[in-house]
Write an enzyme that holds these catalytic residues in place. Structure first.
Site, PDB file in Angstrom:
ATOM      1  N   GLU A  18      52.109  58.677  18.449  1.00  0.00           N
ATOM      2  CA  GLU A  18      52.911  59.849  18.776  1.00  0.00           C
ATOM      3  C   GLU A  18      53.754  59.617  20.028  1.00  0.00           C
ATOM      4  O   GLU A  18      54.891  60.074  20.125  1.00  0.00           O
ATOM      5  CB  GLU A  18      52.012  61.063  18.991  1.00  0.00           C
ATOM      6  N   GLU A 182      44.225  69.436  20.486  1.00  0.00           N
ATOM      7  CA  GLU A 182      44.339  69.299  21.941  1.00  0.00           C
ATOM      8  C   GLU A 182      44.962  70.473  22.697  1.00  0.00           C
ATOM      9  O   GLU A 182      44.657  70.687  23.879  1.00  0.00           O
ATOM     10  CB  GLU A 182      45.168  68.035  22.288  1.00  0.00           C
ATOM     11  N   ASP A 205      50.507  67.441   7.469  1.00  0.00           N
ATOM     12  CA  ASP A 205      49.840  67.844   6.233  1.00  0.00           C
ATOM     13  C   ASP A 205      49.761  69.364   6.193  1.00  0.00           C
ATOM     14  O   ASP A 205      49.950  70.034   7.217  1.00  0.00           O
ATOM     15  CB  ASP A 205      48.435  67.222   6.133  1.00  0.00           C
TER      16      ASP A 205
END
Length: 247
Positions: A18, A182, A205
């Site tokens: 990421e 997170e 997703d």
């Protein structure tokens, strides 16, 4: 909250996949000497973009397994230490997430968070129940959201990739748009320092649809990371030099 001019931003990432696209796109350099000393595993990178001081903290790798340090504990530690080190005007929880079709999410969409909650901290005792959910507002950015055409909604955090029926009930009750691991912990650390939080999350997703296989998830992860790479520099450009109240 003081209506200060945005000069410095800290982005918090859980996963190397990421963080690296943005680090490379902006030419950020790993801080040397380190701004955060071991044994904390997180790594930091710094540079500038359109006059904005940009700092990235990535949670690093787990020593035993070699995988990314995902989840709430590493996120809160990294955020706390990086805010101490860089004293940013805004913190951005950036990364990938599951999205809810019921809230208009599709794979590859990028969402701005309006608020964050925990969906798996269930403590059915007076006041502890509220503490467990940990509802916290994100920085309001209506101008930025409109100009970039991003979707928005509530972000929910938990320490499992899957979820229970009770988790789903809590997420539905709060109108959650994206689910990840997170942001609520990052919000907790930001609130200690009274630093405003933004969440920028790309969808890998669909939570309330057919579950993706591990192979599909990893494939979607790369496309979502690419969506972040194209979106985050534009977000940073919108922040540079503006007052918090102008966003």
């Amino acid at each position: 909250m003081e209506d200060k001019t945005v000069k410095s931003v800290l982005l918090v990432f859980a996963m190397e996949a990421e963080a690296q696209p943005l680090i490379q796109a902006l030419g950020l350099k790993e801080d040397a000497p380190p701004k955060i000393l071991g044994p904390a595993p997180c790594l930091t990178f710094s540079g500038s973009h359109e006059g904005l001081n940009v700092h990235v903290v990535w949670n690093g790798k787990d020593r035993e397994t070699g995988v990314d340090n995902v989840g709430t504990v590493p996120a809160s530690l990294s955020t706390y230490l990086a805010v101490m080190a860089f004293k940013p005007d805004i913190v951005i929880s950036a990364g990938t997430s599951g999205g809810f079709k019921a809230q208009g999410a599709a794979i590859g969409d990028v969402f701005l968070g309006t608020a964050v909650i925990n969906h798996d901290r269930r403590i059915p005792l007076p006041n502890f129940d509220k503490y467990g959910i940990g509802y916290s507002l994100c920085l309001a950015t209506p101008g930025l959201q409109s100009s970039l055409g991003l979707k928005q909604g509530v972000v929910s955090s938990g320490n499992s990739l899957d979820y229970t029926d009770k988790c789903m009930s809590i997420m539905e009750q709060h109108g959650v748009a994206v689910k990840e691991m997170e942001a609520a912990a990052i919000a907790w650390a930001c609130n200690l320092f009274h630093v405003p939080l933004m969440c920028v999350k790309a969808v890998t997703d669909i939570v309330d649809g057919d579950r993706a296989t591990a192979e599909e998830f990893l494939e979607n992860l790369h496309s979502a990371a690419a969506a972040l790479q194209s979106t985050l520099p534009r977000v940073l450009g919108q922040l540079a030099g503006r007052k918090l109240g102008e966003l």
